[in-house]
Design a protein around this motif. Structure first.
Motif, PDB file in Angstrom:
ATOM      1  N   GLN A  46       0.890  -1.365   0.261  1.00 45.43           N
ATOM      2  CA  GLN A  46      -0.237   0.065  -0.051  1.00 45.43           C
ATOM      3  C   GLN A  46       0.860   1.214  -0.059  1.00 45.43           C
ATOM      4  O   GLN A  46       0.503   2.074  -0.713  1.00 45.43           O
ATOM      5  CB  GLN A  46      -1.091   0.257   0.851  1.00 45.43           C
ATOM      6  N   LYS A 155      -3.920  -9.611  -6.837  1.00 46.19           N
ATOM      7  CA  LYS A 155      -3.791  -8.442  -6.147  1.00 46.19           C
ATOM      8  C   LYS A 155      -2.890  -7.429  -6.672  1.00 46.19           C
ATOM      9  O   LYS A 155      -2.376  -6.849  -7.693  1.00 46.19           O
ATOM     10  CB  LYS A 155      -5.078  -8.351  -5.494  1.00 46.19           C
ATOM     11  N   ILE A 159      -1.204  -4.815 -10.171  1.00 42.80           N
ATOM     12  CA  ILE A 159      -1.731  -3.973  -9.797  1.00 42.80           C
ATOM     13  C   ILE A 159      -0.411  -3.876 -10.837  1.00 42.80           C
ATOM     14  O   ILE A 159      -0.136  -2.979 -11.950  1.00 42.80           O
ATOM     15  CB  ILE A 159      -1.206  -3.438  -8.431  1.00 42.80           C
ATOM     16  N   LYS A 186      -5.434   0.021 -10.861  1.00 45.55           N
ATOM     17  CA  LYS A 186      -6.000   0.508  -9.841  1.00 45.55           C
ATOM     18  C   LYS A 186      -5.653   0.152  -8.402  1.00 45.55           C
ATOM     19  O   LYS A 186      -5.554  -1.358  -8.335  1.00 45.55           O
ATOM     20  CB  LYS A 186      -7.319   0.666 -10.238  1.00 45.55           C
ATOM     21  N   TYR A 187      -5.237   0.303  -7.717  1.00 42.25           N
ATOM     22  CA  TYR A 187      -4.458  -0.264  -6.517  1.00 42.25           C
ATOM     23  C   TYR A 187      -6.090  -0.491  -5.061  1.00 42.25           C
ATOM     24  O   TYR A 187      -6.885  -0.573  -5.868  1.00 42.25           O
ATOM     25  CB  TYR A 187      -4.233   0.583  -5.358  1.00 42.25           C
ATOM     26  N   GLU A 188      -5.691  -1.892  -5.215  1.00 43.57           N
ATOM     27  CA  GLU A 188      -7.234  -2.428  -4.585  1.00 43.57           C
ATOM     28  C   GLU A 188      -6.697  -3.069  -3.081  1.00 43.57           C
ATOM     29  O   GLU A 188      -5.373  -3.485  -3.219  1.00 43.57           O
ATOM     30  CB  GLU A 188      -7.622  -3.907  -5.017  1.00 43.57           C
TER      31      GLU A 188
END
Length: 198
Positions: A46, A155, A159, A186-188
């Motif tokens: 993140q 995920k 990215i 797109k960040y998840e």
């Protein structure tokens, strides 16, 4: 309790080494997930992804030459791949996970110690090299954790635009998987932290 299947798998593999009756407690489960996964690997992803979004127009930065601290971070993991494969083959998953989580700790430490945020105005080239190195390490850690926590790691690899066919241990040594200049997807959020119900 609605625990993600990834988190549960991770915990079971880590705490219940094959053949032992691990002590499974909700408290242990929560700590294991929050500490190893959410706080460590998830937090690393993140921080790095959002930094790149803010400071590199969300693109994988261009890199010229890696210095000793960059190479040390990457080589520690890469040079240990034969050993990691051996641990997997021997079903010593506990040791395997410990090792991979320690790489995640080291990557977080490298990011903190390198302080890319302080280089934005003074040395963009060095900042970019740090970011490229850390993305490469996130790619490698994600590949290693992929059999254990496929949902979250896929995920992260999505990215980074890593092709599905290349998400295997052979590609840890592949330095050209990250496309320089390519936008991150797109960040998840990779993990939901587990809160107490009471």
């Amino acid at each position: 309790e609605n625990y993600g299947i990834d988190q549960l798998r991770y915990y079971l593999v880590k705490e219940v080494s094959l053949g032992n009756d691990g002590s499974i407690s909700m408290e242990n489960l929560k700590n294991c997930i929050n500490n190893d996964l959410a706080n460590n690997y998830g937090n690393l992803c993140q921080r790095v992804f959002s930094f790149i979004k803010k400071n590199c127009s969300n693109k994988i930065p261009k890199v010229r030459n890696l210095n000793d601290s960059d190479n040390k971070l990457l080589d520690q993991l890469k040079n240990n791949v034969p050993n990691l494969i051996k641990l997997m083959n021997n079903q010593d998953l506990n040791e395997f996970i410990k090792m991979v989580v320690s790489y995640s700790f080291d990557a977080n430490k490298y990011f903190n110690d390198s302080e890319p945020w302080s280089l934005k105005k003074t040395d963009v080239e060095r900042m970019n090299t740090i970011l490229f190195t850390i993305l490469e390490q996130i790619k490698n850690i994600s590949i290693l954790l992929n059999p254990i926590i496929p949902i979250a790691t896929n995920k992260a690899l999505n990215i980074l635009n890593i092709p599905i066919k290349k998400r295997n241990i052979e590609n840890i040594k592949n330095k050209n998987l990250l496309n320089i200049g390519k936008k991150l997807n797109k960040y998840e959020i990779l993990f939901k932290k587990i809160e107490n119900d009471n």
